[in-house]
Motif scaffolding. Structure first.
Motif, mmCIF file in Angstrom:
data_model
loop_
_atom_site.group_PDB
_atom_site.id
_atom_site.type_symbol
_atom_site.label_atom_id
_atom_site.label_comp_id
_atom_site.label_asym_id
_atom_site.label_seq_id
_atom_site.Cartn_x
_atom_site.Cartn_y
_atom_site.Cartn_z
ATOM 1 N N MET A 175 -1.599 -6.188 3.289
ATOM 2 C CA MET A 175 -0.879 -6.045 1.957
ATOM 3 C C MET A 175 -0.479 -7.563 1.425
ATOM 4 S SD MET A 175 1.951 -2.926 2.740
ATOM 5 C CE MET A 175 2.802 -3.747 4.133
ATOM 6 N N ALA A 176 -1.408 -8.248 1.872
ATOM 7 C CA ALA A 176 -1.385 -9.781 1.314
ATOM 8 C C ALA A 176 -1.900 -9.632 -0.197
ATOM 9 C CB ALA A 176 -2.223 -10.536 1.967
ATOM 10 N N GLY A 177 -1.088 -10.957 -0.997
ATOM 11 C CA GLY A 177 -1.543 -10.592 -2.374
ATOM 12 C C GLY A 177 -2.634 -11.544 -2.884
ATOM 13 N N ASP A 178 -3.746 -11.384 -1.802
ATOM 14 C CA ASP A 178 -4.887 -12.243 -2.066
ATOM 15 C C ASP A 178 -6.220 -11.055 -2.226
ATOM 16 O OD1 ASP A 178 -5.498 -11.490 0.539
ATOM 17 O OD2 ASP A 178 -5.044 -13.404 1.176
ATOM 18 N N ALA A 179 -7.423 -11.783 -2.405
ATOM 19 C CA ALA A 179 -8.315 -10.985 -2.529
ATOM 20 C C ALA A 179 -8.916 -10.101 -1.413
ATOM 21 C CB ALA A 179 -9.806 -11.822 -2.994
ATOM 22 N N THR A 180 -8.282 -10.312 -0.202
ATOM 23 C CA THR A 180 -8.563 -9.476 1.159
ATOM 24 C C THR A 180 -7.725 -8.425 1.193
ATOM 25 O OG1 THR A 180 -7.300 -10.637 2.456
ATOM 26 C CG2 THR A 180 -9.423 -11.525 2.007
ATOM 27 N N GLY A 181 -6.444 -8.502 0.377
ATOM 28 C CA GLY A 181 -5.495 -7.607 0.731
ATOM 29 C C GLY A 181 -5.712 -6.408 -0.366
ATOM 30 N N ALA A 182 -4.896 -5.241 -0.059
ATOM 31 C CA ALA A 182 -4.919 -3.824 -0.784
ATOM 32 C C ALA A 182 -4.595 -4.128 -2.354
ATOM 33 C CB ALA A 182 -4.320 -2.856 -0.309
ATOM 34 N N THR A 183 -5.164 -3.634 -3.292
ATOM 35 C CA THR A 183 -4.776 -3.859 -4.577
ATOM 36 C C THR A 183 -3.711 -3.006 -4.836
ATOM 37 O OG1 THR A 183 -7.082 -4.017 -5.382
ATOM 38 C CG2 THR A 183 -5.506 -3.278 -6.935
ATOM 39 N N PHE A 184 -3.481 -1.810 -4.242
ATOM 40 C CA PHE A 184 -1.964 -0.974 -4.273
ATOM 41 C C PHE A 184 -2.272 -0.237 -2.979
ATOM 42 C CE2 PHE A 184 -4.966 2.421 -5.980
ATOM 43 C CZ PHE A 184 -4.310 3.672 -5.126
ATOM 44 N N GLY A 185 -1.036 0.462 -2.543
ATOM 45 C CA GLY A 185 -0.826 1.077 -1.394
ATOM 46 C C GLY A 185 0.046 2.435 -2.160
ATOM 47 N N ALA A 186 -0.183 3.581 -1.509
ATOM 48 C CA ALA A 186 0.709 4.636 -1.671
ATOM 49 C C ALA A 186 1.182 5.112 -0.325
ATOM 50 C CB ALA A 186 -0.056 5.659 -2.309
ATOM 51 N N THR A 187 2.444 5.576 -0.309
ATOM 52 C CA THR A 187 3.048 6.117 0.850
ATOM 53 C C THR A 187 3.879 7.288 0.454
ATOM 54 O OG1 THR A 187 4.020 5.747 2.868
ATOM 55 C CG2 THR A 187 4.977 4.525 0.975
ATOM 56 N N CYS A 188 4.057 8.191 1.436
ATOM 57 C CA CYS A 188 4.511 9.709 1.047
ATOM 58 C C CYS A 188 5.999 9.780 1.488
ATOM 59 C CB CYS A 188 3.923 10.535 1.800
ATOM 60 S SG CYS A 188 3.513 10.440 3.449
ATOM 61 N N THR A 189 6.748 8.726 1.803
ATOM 62 C CA THR A 189 8.159 8.779 2.008
ATOM 63 C C THR A 189 8.877 7.591 1.503
ATOM 64 O OG1 THR A 189 8.285 7.828 4.275
ATOM 65 C CG2 THR A 189 7.887 10.012 4.111
ATOM 66 N N ALA A 190 10.337 7.655 0.996
ATOM 67 C CA ALA A 190 10.869 6.596 0.775
ATOM 68 C C ALA A 190 11.295 5.725 1.738
ATOM 69 C CB ALA A 190 12.276 7.037 -0.088
ATOM 70 N N PHE A 191 11.347 6.270 3.110
ATOM 71 C CA PHE A 191 11.675 5.637 4.323
ATOM 72 C C PHE A 191 10.425 4.674 4.633
ATOM 73 C CE2 PHE A 191 11.905 5.639 9.113
ATOM 74 C CZ PHE A 191 13.340 4.855 9.120
ATOM 75 N N GLY A 192 9.059 5.130 4.341
ATOM 76 C CA GLY A 192 8.120 4.465 4.589
ATOM 77 C C GLY A 192 7.921 3.323 3.453
ATOM 78 N N ALA A 193 8.020 3.566 2.314
ATOM 79 C CA ALA A 193 7.724 2.957 1.257
ATOM 80 C C ALA A 193 8.669 1.370 1.553
ATOM 81 C CB ALA A 193 8.390 3.623 -0.079
ATOM 82 N N ASP A 194 10.141 1.821 1.639
ATOM 83 C CA ASP A 194 11.073 0.577 1.857
ATOM 84 C C ASP A 194 10.246 -0.144 3.006
ATOM 85 O OD1 ASP A 194 12.927 1.737 0.156
ATOM 86 O OD2 ASP A 194 14.164 2.451 1.357
ATOM 87 N N THR A 195 9.823 0.255 4.089
ATOM 88 C CA THR A 195 9.513 -0.448 5.103
ATOM 89 C C THR A 195 8.284 -1.312 4.789
ATOM 90 O OG1 THR A 195 10.207 1.060 6.933
ATOM 91 C CG2 THR A 195 8.460 -0.365 7.459
ATOM 92 N N LEU A 196 7.308 -0.850 4.008
ATOM 93 C CA LEU A 196 6.041 -1.479 3.603
ATOM 94 C C LEU A 196 6.571 -2.497 2.496
ATOM 95 C CD1 LEU A 196 3.495 1.180 3.618
ATOM 96 C CD2 LEU A 196 3.975 -0.325 5.068
ATOM 97 N N ARG A 197 7.390 -2.331 1.536
ATOM 98 C CA ARG A 197 7.778 -3.355 0.468
ATOM 99 C C ARG A 197 8.280 -4.407 1.213
ATOM 100 N NH1 ARG A 197 10.016 1.493 -3.341
ATOM 101 N NH2 ARG A 197 7.870 2.199 -4.322
ATOM 102 N N ASP A 198 9.133 -4.216 2.298
ATOM 103 C CA ASP A 198 9.779 -5.238 2.933
ATOM 104 C C ASP A 198 8.663 -6.265 3.483
ATOM 105 O OD1 ASP A 198 12.219 -4.833 2.421
ATOM 106 O OD2 ASP A 198 12.605 -3.679 4.367
ATOM 107 N N LEU A 199 7.449 -5.696 3.814
ATOM 108 C CA LEU A 199 6.467 -6.655 4.515
ATOM 109 C C LEU A 199 5.461 -6.999 3.492
ATOM 110 C CD1 LEU A 199 5.722 -4.376 7.494
ATOM 111 C CD2 LEU A 199 6.806 -6.607 7.771
ATOM 112 N N ALA A 200 5.236 -6.446 2.366
ATOM 113 C CA ALA A 200 4.062 -6.807 1.429
ATOM 114 C C ALA A 200 4.472 -7.950 0.723
ATOM 115 C CB ALA A 200 4.337 -5.756 0.344
#
Length: 416
Positions: A175-200
């Protein structure tokens, strides 16, 4: 494997296995995207092991290609791909990323992923503009390496195990903000989204997109007459026999139910703990009350739900941290006005408020047994909660809003 055309769909969808009975949420999504006009090809890391398919799988007309499941089984194909991949513009960068990954995860799986990525990158048709992967662990690793080799964008959809069992360093780098990271990510729970946003690097790249349920594919809920005095209560569960589903706790709970309660339990699904679960039932002397139906198609699952009185899913956190996200089977049960008993694990409370749309117990066997007995003894309350779950499903968990958002994201990703 299908023949790869010279020019094919703009989007390549990478999945771990295709088709899979346990992943109806992926089939529903792809069928929905197809209906919205998206053109894509499916690339699977594994061959199917299920002997049945859902009607949704048959609806999807996208070409399906299988990458080498084991590199040694298709040595010539892998070597040819590696030689061709070395000429790709981003190969050196992809190899650098892989070497850094391998230094922290020195496993055969990591080697396999790079080999699969070489095959994917060199066999994708010339018209491919982007890669979209389901699950943030293995499929996204292959997607990332291949996308970097080709110099095209990639994106992912994350679910449960892929979030909770992947190391933080790997999630951060994907989830790095460079050319090697994903342009976007989707996830199916608010619980998971909070976890990923903390790492992105850029939290705005992570979208909360509930799978929801396309109710047009399901029959209207049945009229459920009250159980006559003396009739057994029919319980049903749908889920793989793996640790995080908690069926060991449920079997222990069933052994604790009072003698005054007549019950039957039907389990639907496969899983590696099948023999262990059956042994537990035998030791608890409850085998004659249990029906093991194995993996079933979605219409067969719905038919079983319509014939039952209570849906039970005792999800828990596995020793390795794996856990459910928001299991689609809960929404499927709600679609049939089937009262629900589950646990307050991960994102389940995002759909069910205990005492309103269903009952959430702890995964302790005695607590589960007490909750089953309460639901059996209070059918009017159980029926009211089932009505509320269907109302919540209709108002907040339809499939269309999530599909629209994902469609916008994928259209921007491919530039189509």
């Amino acid at each position: 494997m299908s023949d790869t055309p010279a020019n094919g769909p703009a989007l390549a969808v990478v999945v771990k296995g295709w088709p899979r009975l346990s992943e109806t949420f992926i089939a529903q999504e792809l069928a929905g995207l197809q209906d919205m006009g998206h053109d894509f090809a499916i690339w699977s890391l594994r061959h199917p092991t299920d002997t049945k398919t859902h009607p949704l799988h048959d609806k999807i007309t996208a070409p399906v290609h299988y990458l080498p499941e084991y590199l040694r089984s298709e040595t010539a194909r892998v070597l040819a791909a590696y030689r061709a991949a070395r000429r790709l513009p981003g190969f050196a960068e992809a190899r650098r990323i892989w070497r850094a990954d391998f230094a922290r995860d020195r496993t055969r799986n990591r080697v396999r992923r790079f080999g699969q990525a070489c095959v994917l990158a060199t066999e994708l048709p010339a018209g491919t503009r982007a890669i979209y992967s389901h699950f943030l662990h293995t499929p996204s690793t292959v997607a990332r390496y291949a996308a970097v080799m080709l110099g095209i964008p990639w994106a992912f959809s994350a679910h449960a195990k892929d979030i909770w069992t992947s190391p933080d360093w790997e999630l951060r780098e994907k989830m790095a903000g460079d050319a090697t990271g994903a342009t976007f990510g989707a996830t199916c729970t608010a619980f998971g989204a909070d976890t990923l946003r903390d790492l992105a690097t850029d939290p705005d790249r992570i979208d909360l997109i509930y799978h929801g349920l396309d109710l047009s594919r399901f029959p209207a809920p049945p009229e459920r007459p009250k159980r006559a005095p003396g009739d057994p209560i029919h319980l049903v569960s749908v889920g793989r026999l793996v640790e995080k589903k908690g069926f060991d706790r449920l079997i222990a709970a069933l052994s604790m139910l009072p003698d005054t309660l007549d019950w039957r339990w039907t389990h639907i699904g496969g899983g590696e703990l099948k023999d262990q679960m059956r042994d537990m039932a035998a030791k608890g002397e409850i085998t004659d009350r249990i029906t093991w139906r194995g993996p079933l198609t979605q219409p067969e699952v719905i038919e079983a739900m319509r014939a039952s009185d209570l849906f039970v899913l005792p999800s828990r956190i596995a020793i390795n941290g794996d856990r459910d996200g928001l299991p689609n089977v809960l929404m499927e049960a709600a679609s049939q006005k089937l009262p629900i008993l589950s646990t307050a694990i991960s994102a389940i409370p995002e759909f069910i408020e205990s005492g309103t749309q269903g009952l959430l117990a702890s995964d302790r066997p005695q607590d589960l047994a007490d909750a089953i007995a309460w639901m059996a003894e209070n059918p009017d309350d159980a029926r009211a909660m089932a009505d509320a779950a269907l109302d919540r499903l209709r108002s907040d968990f339809g499939a269309e809003p999530g599909l629209r958002r994902l469609s916008e994201r994928l259209t921007a990703l491919t530039g189509a």
